[in-house]
Design an enzyme around this catalytic site. Structure first.
Site, PDB file in Angstrom:
ATOM      1  N   ASP A 118      -2.300   5.973  -6.451  1.00 29.27           N
ATOM      2  CA  ASP A 118      -1.195   5.059  -6.161  1.00 29.27           C
ATOM      3  C   ASP A 118      -0.269   5.603  -5.082  1.00 29.27           C
ATOM      4  OD1 ASP A 118       0.188   2.617  -6.666  1.00 29.27           O
ATOM      5  OD2 ASP A 118       1.678   3.693  -7.837  1.00 29.27           O
ATOM      6  N   SER A 129       4.243  -2.182  -5.761  1.00 30.24           N
ATOM      7  CA  SER A 129       2.877  -2.438  -6.213  1.00 30.24           C
ATOM      8  C   SER A 129       2.873  -3.599  -7.189  1.00 30.24           C
ATOM      9  CB  SER A 129       2.306  -1.198  -6.915  1.00 30.24           C
ATOM     10  OG  SER A 129       2.366  -0.074  -6.074  1.00 30.24           O
ATOM     11  N   GLN A 185      -5.594  -2.405  -4.259  1.00 27.23           N
ATOM     12  CA  GLN A 185      -4.222  -2.707  -4.645  1.00 27.23           C
ATOM     13  C   GLN A 185      -3.654  -3.825  -3.784  1.00 27.23           C
ATOM     14  OE1 GLN A 185      -0.351  -0.259  -3.914  1.00 27.23           O
ATOM     15  NE2 GLN A 185      -1.096   0.411  -5.922  1.00 27.23           N
TER      16      GLN A 185
END
Length: 305
Positions: free
Chosen positions: A211, A234, A285
């Protein structure tokens, strides 16, 4: 040296299928909440604790719902969806003060042989991590250059605080000159600091650093952009773990690209290789990316949950 990431992300069991963090989780400078990778990693760890040791995670799919508050504990509630002969499925909901802040579904597989095998090769001719400066050294060089305001200098010094992950970025411009945004790649060599002891912690560490830098990829490939990024967050995050024969405390290459951006969102995909070229994982993502096109001086917020 034991790996700090195992200590930082340690969970305690508070009841059947219920777990909680034991230490305060990191909030990035300027962000609205806890670093999303920490929540992904702990939720995966909670799920892993409820499956038999012979099952290995092969995929996870998650959604960020609300910013996490590092002044309150996170409760991870695991639902044992399925236990099959070859696969097991778990969903985990992370809650704070009675509200869901994050949800994830993890799938685990009992390893099995296969005669079919291939993977995308690692990019050739990249510099070895030992030849690159780590991020802390790069930030120190910026501080020492004496071209910053006092507030900028203090901000960089705060960012230099050592974390559980070491990263070394491959120079962006050298490998992306004259390319279209969808053709550009940002690359990092990355590994967990220290030596990871528990086998399941390698996947947890990869989930953590997968991430990092990811949501900003769609912005990076479009620089210079028309306006000022005032908010990034995110929205969802997925990881496919392709193999189990790898270590997160050894150098891995993380390559990120963005095939699309628009409508206040940016999409990124990534590949993570072992140093010998074996593909370890693939990541995806989508993130919220808001750009202020006016002349107002908005403050950029790299806001994870």
């Amino acid at each position: 040296m034991p790996s700090p990431i195992e200590e930082n992300l340690e969970l305690k069991e508070i009841d059947t299928n219920l777990y909680s963090n034991t230490k305060q989780l990191w909030t990035p400078m300027g962000a609205r909440g806890i670093f999303g990778g920490a929540v992904i990693a702990q939720a995966l760890s909670a799920a892993q604790k409820t499956v038999s040791p012979e099952y290995v995670v092969h995929s996870l799919h998650s959604y960020f719902l609300l910013p996490g508050d590092n002044s309150h504990p996170i409760i991870y509630h695991v639902e044992r969806v399925r236990d099959g002969r070859s696969y097991a499925t778990r969903t985990v909901q992370a809650q704070q003060r009675g509200r869901a802040i994050f949800t994830i579904t993890c799938s685990f597989q009992r390893p099995e042989p296969s005669t079919m095998s291939h993977n995308t090769p690692i990019p050739p001719d990249l510099p070895d991590p030992e030849t690159l400066m780590n991020d802390s050294d790069l930030l120190q060089a910026m501080v020492d250059a004496d071209k910053l305001s006092e507030s900028e200098r203090k901000g960089l010094i705060k960012r230099m605080e050592p974390g559980p992950i070491e990263s070394r970025r491959v120079p962006f411009r050298r490998w992306n000159k004259d390319l279209e945004p969808y053709q550009k790649r940002q690359r990092f060599w990355v590994k967990a600091r220290g030596s990871i002891e528990a086998q399941t912690s390698h996947a947890m560490a990869l989930a953590y650093f997968s991430d990092s830098w990811f949501v900003g990829t769609s912005v990076k490939v479009n620089e210079p952009i028309d306006g000022k990024v005032v908010m990034m967050a995110s929205l969802d995050h997925s990881v496919y773990f392709h193999i189990s024969d790898w270590r997160a405390d050894e150098w891995l290459l993380y390559e990120m690209e963005s095939s699309w951006s628009g409508g206040g969102r940016g999409f990124a995909s990534g590949k993570i290789w072992r140093r010998d070229g074996v593909l370890v994982a693939s990541c995806f993502q989508e993130g919220l990316v808001r750009v202020d096109h006016s002349n107002s001086k908005g403050k950029k917020r790299d806001a994870k949950i």
